[in-house]
Scaffold this active site. Structure first.
Site, mmCIF file in Angstrom:
data_model
loop_
_atom_site.group_PDB
_atom_site.id
_atom_site.type_symbol
_atom_site.label_atom_id
_atom_site.label_comp_id
_atom_site.label_asym_id
_atom_site.label_seq_id
_atom_site.Cartn_x
_atom_site.Cartn_y
_atom_site.Cartn_z
ATOM 1 N N LYS A 1 0.818 -1.222 0.000
ATOM 2 C CA LYS A 1 0.000 0.000 0.000
ATOM 3 C C LYS A 1 0.847 1.266 0.000
ATOM 4 C CE LYS A 1 -4.415 -1.736 1.299
ATOM 5 N NZ LYS A 1 -5.664 -1.620 2.021
ATOM 6 N N LYS B 1 -4.975 -9.367 -6.428
ATOM 7 C CA LYS B 1 -6.274 -9.578 -5.779
ATOM 8 C C LYS B 1 -7.270 -8.515 -6.234
ATOM 9 C CE LYS B 1 -6.522 -6.925 -1.559
ATOM 10 N NZ LYS B 1 -7.395 -6.804 -0.415
ATOM 11 N N LYS C 1 -10.469 -2.588 -3.996
ATOM 12 C CA LYS C 1 -11.174 -1.312 -4.165
ATOM 13 C C LYS C 1 -10.292 -0.288 -4.850
ATOM 14 C CE LYS C 1 -13.251 -1.674 0.397
ATOM 15 N NZ LYS C 1 -12.652 -1.548 1.711
#
Ligand code: AQP
Length: 333
Positions: A111, A195, A198
């Site tokens: 992230k 994966k 969002k």
């Protein structure tokens, strides 16, 4: 006593991965075990969230929970920020967890990407807050997707070190992750090695809970695949990431195993399989989206559910924090 705890961040529209990896599992567990499900707004602000939108995003997650079958009379549904004990325990856990443990967390690496120095400190200590979320309720079972496995291991490490350091054997349980079934790891429709998420910039990479039937059909049709027909065995399927993902989604939505799906579709091409998958996805998700829109039409009802849930959650969290403060030796505890 066994207790379930889990949550989802109000950081954007929910997708099929969140639904199959988390929401459907909550719904099943609420009938068997005391269940606490929160909206992870403290987690969401580890990356920028528009203050004008955050409360509404929180209602949307609550609506998604209820629309997927969570019953507010059975499960305790609440916003994380409304129970201050999460943040308070998290500070104490920051002093239990070791830097070396957090340095190993792959989600932070993914992230923060190339901009580690500009990431919030909260994004780094995120898994410590997650440990507090779970342990403040002494939860024993945590239904999550596969991506959360490493964080759950950290929670166990924190529980164990706390129990040891403060000479309180068995004070915190070592919670077990519940990561099961073909829905535990849903991959992007554009790339079988990433994966479904969002934050993927391509909306075609995911199916959102609020997508229309036409959106869903178009996304399944465009999903990346190889030209071969579906194989006979799970082993062969495993060598074809995109095909494996679509069969896994089908299996999870139909409540079958991948082997059972292959028994019906082996030898058939995607020209046959994709329309069947699209139909199944629309059948499963359209009513969820519909119920969500209905619930969001009456925010006062959702707010009342969240307020009542927060009260119940505080009743469960406060005694744990009081005991923790005593164990740590704080004045007045
Ligand atoms: N692709 C997935 N397959 C199965 N389960 C998944 N989960 C997330 N993606 C998948 C599970 O959904 C729950 C809530 O996740 P979250 O709100 O904490 O968000 P996240 O884990 O950061 O994943 P997202 O939704 O894709 O967001 P971004 O793009 O920000 O990473 C968790 O139980 C998670 O395992």
């Amino acid at each position: 006593p066994p207790r379930v705890l889990s949550g989802v961040q109000p950081s954007g529209a929910l997708h099929l991965g969140n639904y199959l990896g988390a929401l459907v599992k909550f719904t099943r567990l609420q009938h068997e075990i005391d269940t606490f499900i929160f909206v992870a707004d403290l987690h969401a602000i580890t990356v920028w969230q528009d203050p004008a939108a955050l409360a509404q995003q929180t209602r949307e997650i609550a609506a998604a929970y209820i629309a997927s079958g969570l019953d507010p009379d059975k499960a305790t549904i609440f916003p994380q920020s409304a129970v201050r004990e999460h943040a308070e325990l998290s500070w104490i856990f920051n002093c239990v967890a070791r830097l070396g443990w957090l340095d190993r967390m792959t989600q932070f690496k993914e992230k923060s990407g190339k901009h580690k120095e500009r990431s919030s400190v909260g994004l780094y200590t995120y898994p410590v807050l997650q440990a507090a979320d779970i342990l403040i309720y002494k939860a024993t079972h945590v239904p999550v997707g596969e991506d959360q496995k490493q964080h759950l291991e950290l929670t166990r490490d924190i529980a164990q070190k706390f129990n040891h350091d403060f000479n309180a054997p068995g004070f915190f349980p070592l919670p077990d992750p519940l990561i099961q079934g073909p829905g535990a790891r849903v991959m992007s429709l554009r790339d079988g090695s990433a994966k479904m998420s969002k934050s993927d910039p391509s909306d075609y990479s995911r199916i959102n809970l609020t997508d229309t039937a036409d959106d869903i059909a178009a996304k399944v049709k465009k999903a990346r695949t190889d030209p071969e027909p579906l194989p006979e065995t799970i082993e062969e399927l495993a060598t074809r990431a995109e095909a494996d993902n679509l069969v896994g989604i089908f299996a999870a939505l139909a409540g079958k195993t991948k082997a059972e799906v292959l028994a019906d579709y082996a030898g058939k091409g995607f020209g046959t399989f994709k329309p069947a998958l699209a139909e199944l996805a629309v059948e499963s998700l359209a009513p969820v989206g519909e119920r969500m829109r209905g619930l969001l039409g009456d925010p006062a009802v959702l707010d009342a559910i969240l307020a009542k849930g927060a009260e119940k959650a505080r009743e469960a969290a406060a005694p744990t924090l009081a005991e923790v403060k005593k164990l740590v030796g704080f004045w007045g505890a």
